[in-house]
Design an enzyme around this catalytic site. Sequence first.
Site, PDB file in Angstrom:
ATOM      1  N   HIS A 127       0.827  -1.214   0.000  1.00  0.00           N
ATOM      2  CA  HIS A 127       0.000   0.000   0.000  1.00  0.00           C
ATOM      3  C   HIS A 127       0.866   1.271   0.000  1.00  0.00           C
ATOM      4  CE1 HIS A 127      -3.578  -2.340   0.654  1.00  0.00           C
ATOM      5  NE2 HIS A 127      -3.202  -2.758   1.846  1.00  0.00           N
ATOM      6  N   HIS A 166      -6.182  -7.403   0.068  1.00  0.00           N
ATOM      7  CA  HIS A 166      -6.362  -5.985  -0.236  1.00  0.00           C
ATOM      8  C   HIS A 166      -5.651  -5.633  -1.546  1.00  0.00           C
ATOM      9  CE1 HIS A 166      -6.372  -6.390   4.252  1.00  0.00           C
ATOM     10  NE2 HIS A 166      -7.517  -5.745   4.076  1.00  0.00           N
TER      11      HIS A 166
HETATM   12 ZN   LIG Z   1      -3.752  -7.186   3.162  1.00  0.00          ZN
END
Ligand SMILES: [Zn+2]
Length: 314
Positions: A127, A166
Amino acid sequence: MDLKTAIITSEKFALHTPPSGHPDAPNRISSVLPKLKDAFGDSLLWIEPSPASLDWVLSVHTPEYVEKVKKTQIVPMVLLDWGDTYAHGPSFDVALLAVGAALEAVDKVITKQIKNAFCLVRPPGHHALPNSAMGFCIFNTVGIAARYAIKNYGIKRILILDWDVHHGNGTQDIFYEDPQVYFISLHQFPYYPGTGKASDIGKGAGEGYTMNICMHRGATDKEYVEAFHTKVLPAIDKYKPEIIFISAGFDAHKDDPLGEICLTEQGYETMTQLLKNAAQKHCEGKIISVLEGGYNTESLYNSIKSHLKALSTP
Ligand SMILES: [Zn+2]
């Protein structure tokens, strides 16, 4: 002699300690590492990494952001973003060590000292954006390692497969306009961080080199393996990567507290085997896998064990 699978890790990855109750807890390393040592012993090559040089971190992140993280070396605990990414005294060094592990994996896989590698590291990286921390991630470990492979070894086609629950928004951003890195992500959608629509396919010269595969809540091994056969493997066959990175989050496991996907360790083993076959076909088996998420230490251990089993069997 047959080359071994390496596990690049250190007990030091437990030194980064966000506040109690945070999902990215130190026991993701301290409870998993000794059990893996017992399970695999000398069948794997165990490597203690060295910290990455800042130059390579700066090949992805802005000087202002790196300086901001460096300053946390002298503070008790700060938030690096607006929500959930903490840093304190040792965090900068631990994040540099995670990057160092991935760079060493690149060196040793490309120069054929090892067959393939798994980097058991914290904090996660996918991320992290060029100018910001995000979602527990400080530096984009896989992104930096991919850039290192391009700049240091002249690699022209890198595939990054991200199966963390994610979406790997940071990695996608870094290479969105870059055809030298094909980013494929399977993730729960809609879900945190909100990015990763199937229609996001890259831009400019990078158009067609981002693939987002949206999985629905409750998806199982069967649906992931089907997505591999219908989408991932055909894309790999067409691209013919020179090396494959896996952003290996294990938070799509059915017992993980963060995700709502229902993978099992058998699913991770099958996906690893399929990527191994693809790597053997296109790039002499060169795979570098780097831990991202995975927050139930029991299912994390079992999933990593299955992943390593598939990576290391001849
Ligand atoms: Zn994750």
